[in-house]
Design a protein around this motif. Structure first.
Motif, PDB file in Angstrom:
ATOM      1  N   GLU A   1       0.860  -1.212   0.017  1.00 60.78           N
ATOM      2  CA  GLU A   1       0.060   0.132   0.099  1.00 60.78           C
ATOM      3  C   GLU A   1       0.917   1.301  -0.101  1.00 60.78           C
ATOM      4  OE1 GLU A   1      -0.382  -2.650   2.142  1.00 60.78           O
ATOM      5  OE2 GLU A   1      -2.191  -3.265   1.601  1.00 60.78           O
ATOM      6  N   LEU A   2       1.903   1.162   0.931  1.00 59.84           N
ATOM      7  CA  LEU A   2       2.820   2.532   0.948  1.00 59.84           C
ATOM      8  C   LEU A   2       3.506   2.543  -0.429  1.00 59.84           C
ATOM      9  CD1 LEU A   2       4.347   2.503   4.479  1.00 59.84           C
ATOM     10  CD2 LEU A   2       2.740   4.198   3.485  1.00 59.84           C
ATOM     11  N   HIS A   3       4.026   1.575  -0.877  1.00 62.76           N
ATOM     12  CA  HIS A   3       4.766   1.433  -2.210  1.00 62.76           C
ATOM     13  C   HIS A   3       3.745   2.172  -3.537  1.00 62.76           C
ATOM     14  CE1 HIS A   3       6.821  -0.251  -6.021  1.00 62.76           C
ATOM     15  NE2 HIS A   3       7.432   0.145  -5.345  1.00 62.76           N
ATOM     16  N   ALA A   4       2.646   1.537  -3.563  1.00 66.28           N
ATOM     17  CA  ALA A   4       1.657   2.286  -4.527  1.00 66.28           C
ATOM     18  C   ALA A   4       1.425   3.643  -4.341  1.00 66.28           C
ATOM     19  CB  ALA A   4       0.296   1.372  -4.459  1.00 66.28           C
ATOM     20  N   PHE A   5       1.145   3.943  -3.049  1.00 69.16           N
ATOM     21  CA  PHE A   5       1.168   5.506  -2.523  1.00 69.16           C
ATOM     22  C   PHE A   5       2.293   6.582  -3.088  1.00 69.16           C
ATOM     23  CE2 PHE A   5       1.303   8.987   0.566  1.00 69.16           C
ATOM     24  CZ  PHE A   5       0.307   9.836   0.189  1.00 69.16           C
ATOM     25  N   LEU A   6       3.468   5.907  -2.952  1.00 71.21           N
ATOM     26  CA  LEU A   6       4.622   6.433  -3.074  1.00 71.21           C
ATOM     27  C   LEU A   6       4.759   6.649  -4.705  1.00 71.21           C
ATOM     28  CD1 LEU A   6       7.334   7.566  -2.034  1.00 71.21           C
ATOM     29  CD2 LEU A   6       8.234   5.491  -2.251  1.00 71.21           C
ATOM     30  N   ASN A   7       4.352   5.550  -5.505  1.00 65.74           N
ATOM     31  CA  ASN A   7       4.073   5.754  -6.865  1.00 65.74           C
ATOM     32  C   ASN A   7       3.525   6.700  -7.405  1.00 65.74           C
ATOM     33  OD1 ASN A   7       6.299   3.861  -7.361  1.00 65.74           O
ATOM     34  ND2 ASN A   7       4.952   2.139  -7.460  1.00 65.74           N
ATOM     35  N   GLU A   8       2.115   6.782  -6.759  1.00 64.14           N
ATOM     36  CA  GLU A   8       0.965   7.655  -6.950  1.00 64.14           C
ATOM     37  C   GLU A   8       1.643   9.175  -6.853  1.00 64.14           C
ATOM     38  OE1 GLU A   8      -2.436   6.915  -4.726  1.00 64.14           O
ATOM     39  OE2 GLU A   8      -2.566   4.909  -5.434  1.00 64.14           O
TER      40      GLU A   8
END
Length: 79
Positions: free
Chosen positions: A14-21
């Motif tokens: 979830e944090l990885h996806a948020f960072l990518n966003e």
């Protein structure tokens, strides 16, 4: 240029996806920039907590606190 040190961090999906966003939205040039910004906010929050936490409990010792005495861990601060 400011000296930098590389750090490796494991993120939840979830944090990885948020960072990518954040990066994809154009707010940050890359993941490192976004993480530096977040750590800067965390540093300010920690500094504010250190300043305010001692004040919160020191107020209870003043004379005449009466019913306004602060409560900590479920116990009345007066005893």
């Amino acid at each position: 240029m400011i000296g930098r040190k590389a750090v490796s961090a494991s993120l939840t999906p979830e944090l990885h996806a948020f960072l990518n966003e954040l990066v994809a939205a154009g707010g940050y040039a890359n993941a490192s920039e976004a993480m530096r910004a977040d750590l800067g906010l965390l540093r300010h929050e920690e500094a504010a907590r250190r300043i305010h936490e001692p004040c919160r409990y020191s107020r209870r010792r003043g004379p005449g606190m009466g019913r306004r005495a602060l409560v900590r861990d479920g116990h009345d601060a007066r005893g």
